[in-house]
Design a protein around this motif. Structure first.
Motif, PDB file in Angstrom:
ATOM      1  N   TYR A   1      -4.262   8.599   2.383  1.00 49.58           N
ATOM      2  CA  TYR A   1      -3.415   7.457   2.743  1.00 49.58           C
ATOM      3  C   TYR A   1      -3.069   7.496   4.235  1.00 49.58           C
ATOM      4  CZ  TYR A   1       0.767   4.674   3.460  1.00 49.58           C
ATOM      5  OH  TYR A   1       1.678   3.788   3.960  1.00 49.58           O
ATOM      6  N   SER A   2      -2.714   8.660   4.740  1.00 53.50           N
ATOM      7  CA  SER A   2      -2.292   8.790   6.135  1.00 53.50           C
ATOM      8  C   SER A   2      -3.413   8.424   7.099  1.00 53.50           C
ATOM      9  CB  SER A   2      -1.814  10.220   6.409  1.00 53.50           C
ATOM     10  OG  SER A   2      -0.712  10.542   5.581  1.00 53.50           O
TER      11      SER A   2
ATOM     12  N   LEU B   1       5.688   8.496   1.886  1.00 49.17           N
ATOM     13  CA  LEU B   1       4.887   7.286   1.721  1.00 49.17           C
ATOM     14  C   LEU B   1       5.739   6.122   1.222  1.00 49.17           C
ATOM     15  CD1 LEU B   1       2.613   9.312   2.175  1.00 49.17           C
ATOM     16  CD2 LEU B   1       1.342   8.242   0.313  1.00 49.17           C
TER      17      LEU B   1
ATOM     18  N   TRP C   1       1.271   3.553  -3.448  1.00 49.20           N
ATOM     19  CA  TRP C   1       0.612   4.859  -3.294  1.00 49.20           C
ATOM     20  C   TRP C   1       1.643   5.979  -3.348  1.00 49.20           C
ATOM     21  CZ3 TRP C   1      -4.472   4.758  -0.202  1.00 49.20           C
ATOM     22  CH2 TRP C   1      -5.187   5.947  -0.393  1.00 49.20           C
TER      23      TRP C   1
ATOM     24  N   SER D   1      -4.225  13.391  -1.687  1.00 47.24           N
ATOM     25  CA  SER D   1      -4.119  11.931  -1.741  1.00 47.24           C
ATOM     26  C   SER D   1      -3.272  11.401  -0.581  1.00 47.24           C
ATOM     27  CB  SER D   1      -3.498  11.497  -3.075  1.00 47.24           C
ATOM     28  OG  SER D   1      -3.442  10.097  -3.165  1.00 47.24           O
ATOM     29  N   ALA D   2      -2.236  12.146  -0.234  1.00 50.03           N
ATOM     30  CA  ALA D   2      -1.375  11.741   0.876  1.00 50.03           C
ATOM     31  C   ALA D   2      -2.143  11.756   2.198  1.00 50.03           C
ATOM     32  CB  ALA D   2      -0.165  12.672   0.965  1.00 50.03           C
TER      33      ALA D   2
ATOM     34  N   ALA E   1      -3.731   4.590   6.897  1.00 47.25           N
ATOM     35  CA  ALA E   1      -2.570   3.956   7.526  1.00 47.25           C
ATOM     36  C   ALA E   1      -2.594   4.110   9.043  1.00 47.25           C
ATOM     37  CB  ALA E   1      -1.284   4.546   6.955  1.00 47.25           C
TER      38      ALA E   1
ATOM     39  N   SER F   1       2.634   7.190  11.151  1.00 47.66           N
ATOM     40  CA  SER F   1       1.480   7.526  10.312  1.00 47.66           C
ATOM     41  C   SER F   1       0.736   8.742  10.861  1.00 47.66           C
ATOM     42  CB  SER F   1       0.531   6.320  10.225  1.00 47.66           C
ATOM     43  OG  SER F   1       1.170   5.218   9.620  1.00 47.66           O
TER      44      SER F   1
ATOM     45  N   LEU G   1       0.819  -1.203   0.000  1.00 45.20           N
ATOM     46  CA  LEU G   1       0.000   0.000   0.000  1.00 45.20           C
ATOM     47  C   LEU G   1       0.859   1.262   0.000  1.00 45.20           C
ATOM     48  CD1 LEU G   1      -2.911   1.170   0.213  1.00 45.20           C
ATOM     49  CD2 LEU G   1      -2.589   1.187   2.694  1.00 45.20           C
ATOM     50  N   GLY G   2       1.813   1.338   0.927  1.00 44.83           N
ATOM     51  CA  GLY G   2       2.654   2.525   1.047  1.00 44.83           C
ATOM     52  C   GLY G   2       3.539   2.757  -0.159  1.00 44.83           C
TER      53      GLY G   2
END
Length: 308
Positions: free
Chosen positions: A120-121, A39, A30, A116-117, A124, A162, A26-27
Motif C-alpha cells: 500500500y505504501s 493506513l 486497506w 501488505s502495508a 500511495a 506515504s 483506498l487507505g
C-alpha cells in the motif's frame, strides 16, 4: 487570460478532489482489512482532504464573482477564511492521530500485516508524488493563488507521509525474525507519531498567515510587496516634491488594500486636480505592473500629517 486562469484553477481543484476521493477509499479500506492504524489515518486524512478541496473549489467560484451590493468591497476575505479553517482541520486531524497513536503504543501496539502495508505504501507514495508533481506543474502555468498553494502543500504532506510510512514498514519488515522482532508491533503507532509530529508545522504556518490577513495586518517589512510599495512611493514623493509619504498596507487573499498619504509641509504647496489625478494614475500603473495582486488603491494629499 483571466478566464483561462480561472478555468485552470478550477481544473486543478477538481483534480485534487477526485484524487483525494480515491486515496480516501483506498487507505481506509486497506487499513481496516489489515488492522493498520497508520493506513486508516491516511484514509481519514484523505477523506477530510476531499471536503477541504471541495470547499476550496466553492470558494474559488465565489472569488470569481463581481462585487455587488452585499460585497461592496469584494470577497477577498473569503480566501484566508477558508485557508484558516482548512489548516485548523488538518492540525486537528494530526493532533487526534498523534494522541490515538500514543495511547495505542502504551497499550502494547498492534499486529499489522507488514507486507501488505508495504505494498500500500509503495502505491500511495507513487500516486501522491505524481499528483503533487502534476499540481505543481499546473500551478507554474497560472498565477498561483493562496488556495492553490495550500492545495499543493497538502499533496506534498501526503507524499511525505506515504514515504515515511513506507520507510517505517520496511524497517519493521527487516526486524521480523530477529532479536528485535518484539518491536514490530510498535512500528505502526510509531509511524503515526513521527508523521504527525512533522506535519504540525505546516498547518500552523498556514494558520498564522491566514490569521494575519483576516486581521488586516500589514505584510512583513521585508516582504516583496512591502519593499515594492516603499520603493515606488518614495520615487513618486521625490519626483513631485512631497516631504513625506505614509502608507498603510493590508493583503487579504489575492487582493492588496493600499492607502497612501502624500504630505507637503509647506502650506503654499499646491497642485491642480489634473496633476493629482496624474500622480494617482502613475502610482496605479507602477504598482499594478510590479505587484501581482488585485489593487485597491486610495491616495490622499495633505498638509497635516495628523489626517494621514
Amino acid at each position: 487570460m483571466a478566464v483561462s486562469k480561472q478555468k485552470a484553477e478550477k481544473h486543478i481543484l477538481m483534480f485534487s478532489v477526485i484524487a483525494a476521493v480515491g486515496f480516501a477509499f483506498l487507505g481506509f479500506i486497506w487499513g481496516f482489512l489489515i488492522d493498520s492504524q497508520m493506513l486508516i489515518f491516511d484514509g481519514i486524512y484523505s477523506f477530510i482532504s476531499v471536503i477541504l478541496s471541495a470547499i476550496s473549489l466553492y470558494v474559488s467560484g465565489l472569488l470569481r464573482k463581481e462585487d455587488d451590493d452585499k460585497f461592496q468591497f469584494g470577497r477577498a476575505q473569503i480566501e484566508p477564511l477558508a485557508i484558516f479553517f482548512k489548516s485548523l482541520a488538518i492540525f486537528s486531524i494530526c493532533l487526534y492521530a498523534f494522541i490515538t497513536a500514543i495511547i495505542d503504543l502504551l497499550n502494547g501496539g498492534s499486529d499489522t500485516n507488514i507486507e501488505s502495508a508495504i505494498v500500500y505504501s509503495v502505491v500511495a507514495t507513487l500516486a501522491c508524488l505524481a499528483s503533487w508533481l502534476y499540481i505543481s506543474w499546473r500551478i507554474k502555468q497560472v498565477k498561483a493563488s493562496s488556495l492553490l498553494m495550500v492545495e499543493k502543500q497538502q499533496w506534498l504532506m501526503d507524499t511525505l507521509l506515504s514515504s515515511a510510512v513506507l520507510v517505517g514498514f520496511v524497517i519493521g519488515f527487516l526486524l521480523k525474525g530477529t532479536d528485535f522482532d518484539y518491536l514490530v508491533k510498535y512500528v505502526d503507532s510509531a509511524m503515526v507519531i513521527l508523521a504527525t509530529s512533522y506535519f504540525f508545522k505546516m498547518p500552523l504556518e498556514a494558520l498564522k498567515h491566514s490569521l494575519r490577513e483576516l486581521m488586516l495586518m500589514a505584510p512583513e517589512p521585508d516582504a516583496k510587496v512591502s519593499i515594492e510599495v516603499e520603493r515606488i512611493c518614495q520615487q513618486i514623493r521625490q519626483q513631485y516634491g512631497f516631504d513625506e509619504v505614509v502608507s498603510r498596507i493590508a493583503k487579504t487573499g489575492r487582493e492588496l488594500s493600499l492607502e497612501l498619504s502624500f504630505i507637503g509641509n509647506d502650506p503654499t504647496f499646491a497642485l491642480n486636480l489634473g496633476q493629482l489625478d496624474a500622480i494617482r494614475d502613475e502610482l496605479d500603473q507602477q504598482l499594478s505592473s510590479h505587484i501581482q495582486l488585485k489593487l485597491w488603491l486610495t491616495v490622499s494629499f495633505m498638509h497635516s500629517k495628523k489626517h494621514s
